[in-house]
Design a protein around this motif. Structure first.
Motif, PDB file in Angstrom:
ATOM      1  N   ASN A 114       6.731  -8.907 -15.884  1.00  0.00           N
ATOM      2  CA  ASN A 114       6.995  -7.498 -16.130  1.00  0.00           C
ATOM      3  C   ASN A 114       5.733  -6.669 -15.905  1.00  0.00           C
ATOM      4  O   ASN A 114       5.771  -5.584 -15.307  1.00  0.00           O
ATOM      5  CB  ASN A 114       7.493  -7.288 -17.557  1.00  0.00           C
ATOM      6  N   ALA A 115       4.605  -7.179 -16.413  1.00  0.00           N
ATOM      7  CA  ALA A 115       3.337  -6.449 -16.280  1.00  0.00           C
ATOM      8  C   ALA A 115       2.960  -6.281 -14.818  1.00  0.00           C
ATOM      9  O   ALA A 115       2.591  -5.182 -14.376  1.00  0.00           O
ATOM     10  CB  ALA A 115       2.230  -7.173 -17.043  1.00  0.00           C
ATOM     11  N   MET A 116       3.045  -7.357 -14.035  1.00  0.00           N
ATOM     12  CA  MET A 116       2.654  -7.281 -12.626  1.00  0.00           C
ATOM     13  C   MET A 116       3.613  -6.394 -11.830  1.00  0.00           C
ATOM     14  O   MET A 116       3.196  -5.709 -10.889  1.00  0.00           O
ATOM     15  CB  MET A 116       2.590  -8.687 -12.018  1.00  0.00           C
ATOM     16  N   CYS A 117       4.879  -6.388 -12.197  1.00  0.00           N
ATOM     17  CA  CYS A 117       5.830  -5.512 -11.507  1.00  0.00           C
ATOM     18  C   CYS A 117       5.542  -4.045 -11.811  1.00  0.00           C
ATOM     19  O   CYS A 117       5.658  -3.185 -10.933  1.00  0.00           O
ATOM     20  CB  CYS A 117       7.263  -5.874 -11.896  1.00  0.00           C
ATOM     21  N   TYR A 118       5.132  -3.759 -13.042  1.00  0.00           N
ATOM     22  CA  TYR A 118       4.735  -2.390 -13.375  1.00  0.00           C
ATOM     23  C   TYR A 118       3.487  -1.985 -12.588  1.00  0.00           C
ATOM     24  O   TYR A 118       3.402  -0.881 -12.055  1.00  0.00           O
ATOM     25  CB  TYR A 118       4.460  -2.260 -14.873  1.00  0.00           C
ATOM     26  N   VAL A 119       2.507  -2.893 -12.518  1.00  0.00           N
ATOM     27  CA  VAL A 119       1.279  -2.611 -11.767  1.00  0.00           C
ATOM     28  C   VAL A 119       1.616  -2.293 -10.315  1.00  0.00           C
ATOM     29  O   VAL A 119       1.074  -1.354  -9.716  1.00  0.00           O
ATOM     30  CB  VAL A 119       0.299  -3.810 -11.860  1.00  0.00           C
ATOM     31  N   ARG A 120       2.522  -3.060  -9.744  1.00  0.00           N
ATOM     32  CA  ARG A 120       2.950  -2.822  -8.362  1.00  0.00           C
ATOM     33  C   ARG A 120       3.723  -1.512  -8.237  1.00  0.00           C
ATOM     34  O   ARG A 120       3.425  -0.676  -7.376  1.00  0.00           O
ATOM     35  CB  ARG A 120       3.828  -3.985  -7.897  1.00  0.00           C
ATOM     36  N   ASP A 121       4.724  -1.330  -9.094  1.00  0.00           N
ATOM     37  CA  ASP A 121       5.617  -0.178  -8.959  1.00  0.00           C
ATOM     38  C   ASP A 121       4.896   1.147  -9.178  1.00  0.00           C
ATOM     39  O   ASP A 121       5.290   2.176  -8.615  1.00  0.00           O
ATOM     40  CB  ASP A 121       6.780  -0.297  -9.949  1.00  0.00           C
ATOM     41  N   LEU A 122       3.850   1.142  -9.986  1.00  0.00           N
ATOM     42  CA  LEU A 122       3.112   2.371 -10.266  1.00  0.00           C
ATOM     43  C   LEU A 122       1.990   2.615  -9.249  1.00  0.00           C
ATOM     44  O   LEU A 122       1.210   3.559  -9.392  1.00  0.00           O
ATOM     45  CB  LEU A 122       2.529   2.318 -11.684  1.00  0.00           C
ATOM     46  N   GLY A 123       1.919   1.757  -8.229  1.00  0.00           N
ATOM     47  CA  GLY A 123       0.921   1.945  -7.175  1.00  0.00           C
ATOM     48  C   GLY A 123      -0.491   1.615  -7.602  1.00  0.00           C
ATOM     49  O   GLY A 123      -1.463   2.130  -7.037  1.00  0.00           O
ATOM     50  N   LEU A 124      -0.623   0.714  -8.577  1.00  0.00           N
ATOM     51  CA  LEU A 124      -1.943   0.388  -9.133  1.00  0.00           C
ATOM     52  C   LEU A 124      -2.491  -0.939  -8.629  1.00  0.00           C
ATOM     53  O   LEU A 124      -3.617  -1.311  -8.974  1.00  0.00           O
ATOM     54  CB  LEU A 124      -1.856   0.341 -10.669  1.00  0.00           C
ATOM     55  N   PHE A 125      -1.723  -1.654  -7.816  1.00  0.00           N
ATOM     56  CA  PHE A 125      -2.092  -3.026  -7.456  1.00  0.00           C
ATOM     57  C   PHE A 125      -3.474  -3.095  -6.810  1.00  0.00           C
ATOM     58  O   PHE A 125      -4.318  -3.905  -7.203  1.00  0.00           O
ATOM     59  CB  PHE A 125      -1.042  -3.622  -6.514  1.00  0.00           C
TER      60      PHE A 125
END
Length: 533
Positions: free
Chosen positions: A254-265
């Motif tokens: 969930n955390a990594m998907c949020y990082v990706r989805d919010l453009g923070l990767f």
């Protein structure tokens, strides 16, 4: 591992009506009140943030942070020690963490042991910003001012020790906790620009509790100015610490998907300049997809992937490094040139330099990737004996012929000696990655494919354990380098390393072989060597 609910599904969270103190917590709080009364300090003592949140959720917590309304943490700790001396008790050391505004660390924190529990003390604060400045003037403030300067409403709740009561000074901390919402007390963008690390904290808590990020918070987290400040204003160590907490927690996907989805990767996982081959445009999506598939596959297989015997810490390390390995699988063969023009794996760079985690973590992820790329040959041999003759030819030499029926054992044993305890993780990453797919999210998530890979993992793991190879790396060589020199009548040099490797293969072929039998074989090899020369 539980299946995660959809990230946007609002939850109804069970929250306790009041806080129940443990015996030790009650003892600690009574001592702090005794200090206030004895020295007539007039101090209101409030437990802040995570401890209050977790207690309301029915979870145990030892993370006790005390907020003070009229003095600094260090001054109060000194009073605690003064009182302890009056009581005939040993004084405790006081640790002080200085503020660092340049890194958005605005508060000085004092820490000490009270009844064997670490307690942090900090003063309530208000913050005022000069025009065109992101660094505030921090002053002692009211509890309400402090609550509104907290990162999230669910972390803004206080437990007032003096009045033995819960305080919700933002007016929505309890409600947001019950609804499972991640919200900032003040406008999200201003909150994140104040301390951009709060973006990652919001993601971490959303993932940990399966709470929902509100739309305005997501919009602020995706703001280009906020992302820029996160990358430039916050130290890599603080970012790495937050990421590591996510990866060590219950719901890293969930955390990594949020990082990706919010453009923070690419802000969080900063890549080196000029990677080879170039990083693909959708690398963030590929990486997040791989850890998501890894999570689903591990859920099917069970905890054997992270087996570390009875050592729970080792199991936790296996789990954490497995997620890092899965996340960076799409770039496992991508390298860059360091300052010495040496090729370094990008995964190593991200973990070591971008996140500033332990060098051993970076090295292990690279080793897991390397071992995972060697496992397909073992899998092929064990599943179908494909290329058996070719592998045997490679393993054989003029001094040691590997019996055909033991080629599997020798090949797998050599690999397990390299990767050691992490062999199951490496096998898992190999099963996750091979056969190669163009888009993990489209192909691998299909349940039938996941089940096929699960069955392959179980078969290969069982084969390796049936060959009695689990722990083979712990077996001591029957002869050390000095003994080999004596038997072979050679001087120190590369030849000793060659014979040590050959000796390990001999022991894999002869698991019950004795030292005398080994010496006899080496003497025969020495005679053969002399004839060849």
């Amino acid at each position: 591992m539980e299946a995660d609910p959809p990230p946007q599904q609002q939850r109804c969270v069970e929250v306790r009506e009041s806080l129940e103190l443990t015996e030790k917590e009650g003892r600690i709080f009574r001592r702090l009140l005794d200090v206030v009364r004895h020295f007539v300090l007039g101090t209101q003592l409030r437990v802040a943030g995570g401890w209050v949140r977790d207690k309301l959720l029915g979870k145990d917590s030892t993370d006790i942070d005390i907020a003070l309304d009229n003095m600094t943490g260090q001054n109060f700790c000194e009073k605690v020690n003064e009182y302890s001396e009056l009581m005939g008790e040993e004084q405790k050391g006081i640790g002080v963490i200085q503020c660092n505004p340049d890194q958005s660390k605005h508060l000085e924190t004092a820490r000490m042991l009270i009844f064997d529990v670490w307690i942090d003390f900090v003063n309530l604060r208000s913050e005022k910003y000069a025009e065109n400045s992101r660094i505030p003037t921090v002053e002692i403030g009211s509890a309400k001012e402090d609550a509104f300067r907290r990162d999230l409403t669910i972390n803004s709740l206080f437990f007032n020790i003096n009045t033995n009561s819960l305080e919700d000074l933002t007016g929505r901390g309890l409600e947001d906790l019950k609804k499972g919402l991640i919200v900032t007390p003040l406008p999200a963008k201003a909150t994140f620009l104040d301390d951009p690390l709060r973006v990652l904290r919001a993601i971490r808590f959303a993932a940990r509790f399966n709470f929902t990020l509100t739309e305005d918070l997501k919009e602020a987290a995706s703001d280009e100015m906020v992302k820029s400040e996160l990358g430039s204003k916050i130290s890599k160590e603080r970012i790495g610490h937050e990421v590591d907490l996510m990866m060590s927690d219950k719901h890293p996907v969930n955390a990594m998907c949020y990082v990706r989805d919010l453009g923070l990767f690419y802000v969080v996982f900063a890549f080196p300049a000029k990677p080879d081959p170039p990083v693909p445009d959708k690398c963030d999506w590929f990486c997040a997809s791989h850890i998501e598939v890894a999570w689903n596959l591990a859920h099917l297989i069970g905890c054997s992937v992270f087996s570390g015997g009875s050592d729970s810490k080792l199991q936790d390390e296996h789990r954490r490094l497995c997620w890092y390995s899965a996340l960076f699988t799409p770039v496992r063969n991508t390298v860059y040139l360091d300052k010495k023009s040496k090729k370094v794996h990008v995964a190593n760079y991200i973990i070591r330099d971008s996140l500033r985690l332990k060098v051993s973590d970076a090295d292990m992820v690279v080793n897991i990737h390397a071992a995972s790329e060697k496992f397909p040959e073992i899998i092929s041999l064990m599943e179908s004996n494909e290329n058996l003759a070719t592998v045997k030819e490679i393993l054989d030499d003029e001094y040691l012929k590997i019996p055909t029926e033991l080629v599997n054992r020798v090949l797998a044993g050599l690999l397990l000696r390299e990767i050691k305890d992490f062999w199951r993780v490496a096998l898992f990453i190999s099963i996750l990655s091979y056969p190669e797919v163009d888009n993990a999210s489209d192909s691998l998530v299909q349940q039938d494919e996941l089940h096929r890979r699960k069955e392959t993992y179980i078969r290969i793991e069982r084969s390796i354990t049936d060959l009695e190879l689990d722990g083979v790396w712990k077996e001591k060589p029957l002869l050390d380098g000095r003994a080999i020199m004596g038997v072979m009548q050679v001087k120190p040099g590369p030849i000793i390393g060659e014979w040590q490797q050959r000796l390990f293969k001999w022991q894999l072929v002869h698991p019950k072989g004795t030292m005398d039998e080994c010496i006899e074989w080496m003497k025969q090899s020495q005679s053969k060597r002399q004839k060849l020369e």
